[in-house]
Design a protein around this motif. Sequence first.
Motif, PDB file in Angstrom:
ATOM      1  N   ALA A  33      -5.438  11.322   4.779  1.00 28.38           N
ATOM      2  CA  ALA A  33      -6.074  11.109   5.932  1.00 28.38           C
ATOM      3  C   ALA A  33      -5.866  12.207   6.981  1.00 28.38           C
ATOM      4  O   ALA A  33      -6.393  12.713   7.679  1.00 28.38           O
ATOM      5  CB  ALA A  33      -6.074   9.903   6.244  1.00 28.38           C
ATOM      6  N   ALA A  34      -4.333  12.440   7.141  1.00 30.26           N
ATOM      7  CA  ALA A  34      -3.976  13.139   8.257  1.00 30.26           C
ATOM      8  C   ALA A  34      -4.277  14.721   7.917  1.00 30.26           C
ATOM      9  O   ALA A  34      -4.278  15.620   8.715  1.00 30.26           O
ATOM     10  CB  ALA A  34      -2.388  12.982   8.201  1.00 30.26           C
ATOM     11  N   ASN A  35      -4.351  14.958   6.638  1.00 29.74           N
ATOM     12  CA  ASN A  35      -4.666  16.479   6.313  1.00 29.74           C
ATOM     13  C   ASN A  35      -6.154  16.699   6.076  1.00 29.74           C
ATOM     14  O   ASN A  35      -6.625  17.770   5.981  1.00 29.74           O
ATOM     15  CB  ASN A  35      -4.178  16.482   4.747  1.00 29.74           C
ATOM     16  CG  ASN A  35      -2.782  16.599   4.660  1.00 29.74           C
ATOM     17  OD1 ASN A  35      -1.921  16.887   5.742  1.00 29.74           O
ATOM     18  ND2 ASN A  35      -2.145  16.375   3.556  1.00 29.74           N
ATOM     19  N   ARG A  36      -6.958  15.793   6.722  1.00 31.45           N
ATOM     20  CA  ARG A  36      -8.504  16.015   6.727  1.00 31.45           C
ATOM     21  C   ARG A  36      -8.848  17.042   7.961  1.00 31.45           C
ATOM     22  O   ARG A  36      -8.154  16.590   9.119  1.00 31.45           O
ATOM     23  CB  ARG A  36      -9.126  14.711   6.768  1.00 31.45           C
ATOM     24  CG  ARG A  36     -10.881  15.020   7.038  1.00 31.45           C
ATOM     25  CD  ARG A  36     -11.478  13.664   7.162  1.00 31.45           C
ATOM     26  NE  ARG A  36     -10.808  12.647   6.354  1.00 31.45           N
ATOM     27  CZ  ARG A  36     -10.685  11.276   6.746  1.00 31.45           C
ATOM     28  NH1 ARG A  36     -10.982  11.005   8.017  1.00 31.45           N
ATOM     29  NH2 ARG A  36     -10.306  10.488   5.963  1.00 31.45           N
ATOM     30  N   PRO A  37      -9.643  18.031   7.746  1.00 35.17           N
ATOM     31  CA  PRO A  37      -9.883  18.934   9.188  1.00 35.17           C
ATOM     32  C   PRO A  37     -10.489  18.158  10.123  1.00 35.17           C
ATOM     33  O   PRO A  37     -10.876  17.298  10.067  1.00 35.17           O
ATOM     34  CB  PRO A  37     -10.760  19.917   8.590  1.00 35.17           C
ATOM     35  CG  PRO A  37     -10.835  19.794   7.172  1.00 35.17           C
ATOM     36  CD  PRO A  37     -10.128  18.460   6.640  1.00 35.17           C
ATOM     37  N   GLU A  38      -9.971  18.551  11.158  1.00 36.59           N
ATOM     38  CA  GLU A  38     -10.579  17.955  12.504  1.00 36.59           C
ATOM     39  C   GLU A  38     -11.930  18.069  12.712  1.00 36.59           C
ATOM     40  O   GLU A  38     -12.575  19.307  12.410  1.00 36.59           O
ATOM     41  CB  GLU A  38      -9.779  18.423  13.757  1.00 36.59           C
ATOM     42  CG  GLU A  38      -9.934  17.698  14.855  1.00 36.59           C
ATOM     43  CD  GLU A  38      -9.172  18.033  16.103  1.00 36.59           C
ATOM     44  OE1 GLU A  38      -9.628  18.177  17.457  1.00 36.59           O
ATOM     45  OE2 GLU A  38      -8.051  18.753  15.903  1.00 36.59           O
ATOM     46  N   GLY A  39     -12.504  16.981  13.074  1.00 41.75           N
ATOM     47  CA  GLY A  39     -13.997  17.047  13.233  1.00 41.75           C
ATOM     48  C   GLY A  39     -14.654  16.719  11.886  1.00 41.75           C
ATOM     49  O   GLY A  39     -16.192  16.236  12.052  1.00 41.75           O
ATOM     50  N   GLU A  40     -14.082  16.575  10.728  1.00 43.19           N
ATOM     51  CA  GLU A  40     -14.939  16.202   9.661  1.00 43.19           C
ATOM     52  C   GLU A  40     -14.783  14.920   9.499  1.00 43.19           C
ATOM     53  O   GLU A  40     -13.852  13.918   9.628  1.00 43.19           O
ATOM     54  CB  GLU A  40     -14.113  16.881   8.489  1.00 43.19           C
ATOM     55  CG  GLU A  40     -14.682  16.422   6.878  1.00 43.19           C
ATOM     56  CD  GLU A  40     -14.122  17.047   5.948  1.00 43.19           C
ATOM     57  OE1 GLU A  40     -13.983  16.390   4.725  1.00 43.19           O
ATOM     58  OE2 GLU A  40     -13.291  18.023   6.155  1.00 43.19           O
ATOM     59  N   ALA A  41     -15.918  14.234   9.343  1.00 47.48           N
ATOM     60  CA  ALA A  41     -16.132  12.571   9.278  1.00 47.48           C
ATOM     61  C   ALA A  41     -15.587  12.230   7.796  1.00 47.48           C
ATOM     62  O   ALA A  41     -15.988  13.115   6.887  1.00 47.48           O
ATOM     63  CB  ALA A  41     -17.656  12.161   9.384  1.00 47.48           C
ATOM     64  N   PRO A  42     -15.082  11.076   7.946  1.00 42.98           N
ATOM     65  CA  PRO A  42     -14.920  10.436   6.340  1.00 42.98           C
ATOM     66  C   PRO A  42     -16.235  10.364   5.712  1.00 42.98           C
ATOM     67  O   PRO A  42     -17.170  10.082   5.963  1.00 42.98           O
ATOM     68  CB  PRO A  42     -14.300   9.133   6.761  1.00 42.98           C
ATOM     69  CG  PRO A  42     -14.716   8.548   7.975  1.00 42.98           C
ATOM     70  CD  PRO A  42     -14.805   9.672   8.807  1.00 42.98           C
ATOM     71  N   PRO A  43     -15.849  10.382   4.425  1.00 44.30           N
ATOM     72  CA  PRO A  43     -17.105  10.279   3.519  1.00 44.30           C
ATOM     73  C   PRO A  43     -17.933   8.725   3.587  1.00 44.30           C
ATOM     74  O   PRO A  43     -17.193   7.820   3.767  1.00 44.30           O
ATOM     75  CB  PRO A  43     -16.584  10.402   1.929  1.00 44.30           C
ATOM     76  CG  PRO A  43     -15.199  10.054   2.019  1.00 44.30           C
ATOM     77  CD  PRO A  43     -15.087  10.347   3.569  1.00 44.30           C
ATOM     78  N   PRO A  44     -19.189   8.657   3.433  1.00 43.04           N
ATOM     79  CA  PRO A  44     -19.862   7.321   3.728  1.00 43.04           C
ATOM     80  C   PRO A  44     -19.590   6.452   2.583  1.00 43.04           C
ATOM     81  O   PRO A  44     -19.269   7.067   1.639  1.00 43.04           O
ATOM     82  CB  PRO A  44     -21.291   7.878   3.828  1.00 43.04           C
ATOM     83  CG  PRO A  44     -21.450   9.130   3.161  1.00 43.04           C
ATOM     84  CD  PRO A  44     -19.939   9.736   3.258  1.00 43.04           C
ATOM     85  N   PRO A  45     -19.768   5.185   2.880  1.00 46.94           N
ATOM     86  CA  PRO A  45     -19.476   4.251   1.796  1.00 46.94           C
ATOM     87  C   PRO A  45     -20.348   4.331   0.728  1.00 46.94           C
ATOM     88  O   PRO A  45     -21.632   4.868   0.933  1.00 46.94           O
ATOM     89  CB  PRO A  45     -19.352   3.021   2.415  1.00 46.94           C
ATOM     90  CG  PRO A  45     -20.141   3.123   3.741  1.00 46.94           C
ATOM     91  CD  PRO A  45     -19.859   4.599   4.040  1.00 46.94           C
ATOM     92  N   ALA A  46     -20.161   3.964  -0.468  1.00 48.46           N
ATOM     93  CA  ALA A  46     -20.964   3.829  -1.527  1.00 48.46           C
ATOM     94  C   ALA A  46     -22.102   2.844  -1.328  1.00 48.46           C
ATOM     95  O   ALA A  46     -21.787   1.910  -0.773  1.00 48.46           O
ATOM     96  CB  ALA A  46     -20.385   3.521  -2.907  1.00 48.46           C
ATOM     97  N   ALA A  47     -23.599   3.411  -1.793  1.00 48.72           N
ATOM     98  CA  ALA A  47     -24.673   2.516  -1.572  1.00 48.72           C
ATOM     99  C   ALA A  47     -24.508   1.177  -2.268  1.00 48.72           C
ATOM    100  O   ALA A  47     -24.951  -0.053  -1.683  1.00 48.72           O
ATOM    101  CB  ALA A  47     -25.848   3.198  -2.026  1.00 48.72           C
ATOM    102  N   TRP A  48     -23.824   0.962  -3.230  1.00 48.58           N
ATOM    103  CA  TRP A  48     -23.708  -0.327  -4.010  1.00 48.58           C
ATOM    104  C   TRP A  48     -22.940  -1.348  -3.301  1.00 48.58           C
ATOM    105  O   TRP A  48     -22.930  -2.839  -3.397  1.00 48.58           O
ATOM    106  CB  TRP A  48     -23.112  -0.203  -5.194  1.00 48.58           C
ATOM    107  CG  TRP A  48     -21.544   0.214  -5.515  1.00 48.58           C
ATOM    108  CD1 TRP A  48     -21.110   1.641  -5.399  1.00 48.58           C
ATOM    109  CD2 TRP A  48     -20.522  -0.552  -5.010  1.00 48.58           C
ATOM    110  NE1 TRP A  48     -19.841   1.611  -5.262  1.00 48.58           N
ATOM    111  CE2 TRP A  48     -19.315   0.311  -5.293  1.00 48.58           C
ATOM    112  CE3 TRP A  48     -20.311  -1.809  -5.084  1.00 48.58           C
ATOM    113  CZ2 TRP A  48     -18.037  -0.338  -5.187  1.00 48.58           C
ATOM    114  CZ3 TRP A  48     -18.840  -2.425  -4.829  1.00 48.58           C
ATOM    115  CH2 TRP A  48     -17.867  -1.705  -4.986  1.00 48.58           C
ATOM    116  N   SER A  49     -22.139  -0.992  -2.148  1.00 48.66           N
ATOM    117  CA  SER A  49     -21.308  -1.953  -1.607  1.00 48.66           C
ATOM    118  C   SER A  49     -21.882  -2.363  -0.172  1.00 48.66           C
ATOM    119  O   SER A  49     -21.406  -3.153   0.709  1.00 48.66           O
ATOM    120  CB  SER A  49     -19.835  -1.309  -1.177  1.00 48.66           C
ATOM    121  OG  SER A  49     -19.966  -0.153  -0.224  1.00 48.66           O
ATOM    122  N   ASP A  50     -23.206  -1.848   0.171  1.00 47.55           N
ATOM    123  CA  ASP A  50     -24.085  -2.359   1.219  1.00 47.55           C
ATOM    124  C   ASP A  50     -24.260  -3.913   1.223  1.00 47.55           C
ATOM    125  O   ASP A  50     -25.108  -3.936   0.411  1.00 47.55           O
ATOM    126  CB  ASP A  50     -25.338  -1.404   1.328  1.00 47.55           C
ATOM    127  CG  ASP A  50     -25.768  -1.533   2.851  1.00 47.55           C
ATOM    128  OD1 ASP A  50     -25.320  -2.328   3.541  1.00 47.55           O
ATOM    129  OD2 ASP A  50     -26.911  -0.961   2.935  1.00 47.55           O
TER     130      ASP A  50
END
Length: 68
Positions: free
Chosen positions: A27-44
């Motif tokens: 999580a710390a190595n993610r480029p700044e401004g990049e959003a985390p991936p969206p959750p999978a649709a099956w878990s909605d």
Amino acid sequence: MIKVVRGNPTPEELAAALAVVQARAAAANRPEGEAPPPPAAWSDPARVAQHRTPPPGPQSWARTYWPT
């Protein structure tokens, strides 16, 4: 490298601690401004209640499976 300074952790405890450290590092190595991936649709949770249930009645049990 991880070094156990005190105590005698089980292999499961050590694996759990290592997984937490790796997740935090990723999580710390993610480029700044990049959003985390969206959750999978099956878990909605909204996916489960897409259709209203039929009102109670003599044949309501037969209509509960088929979407309207």
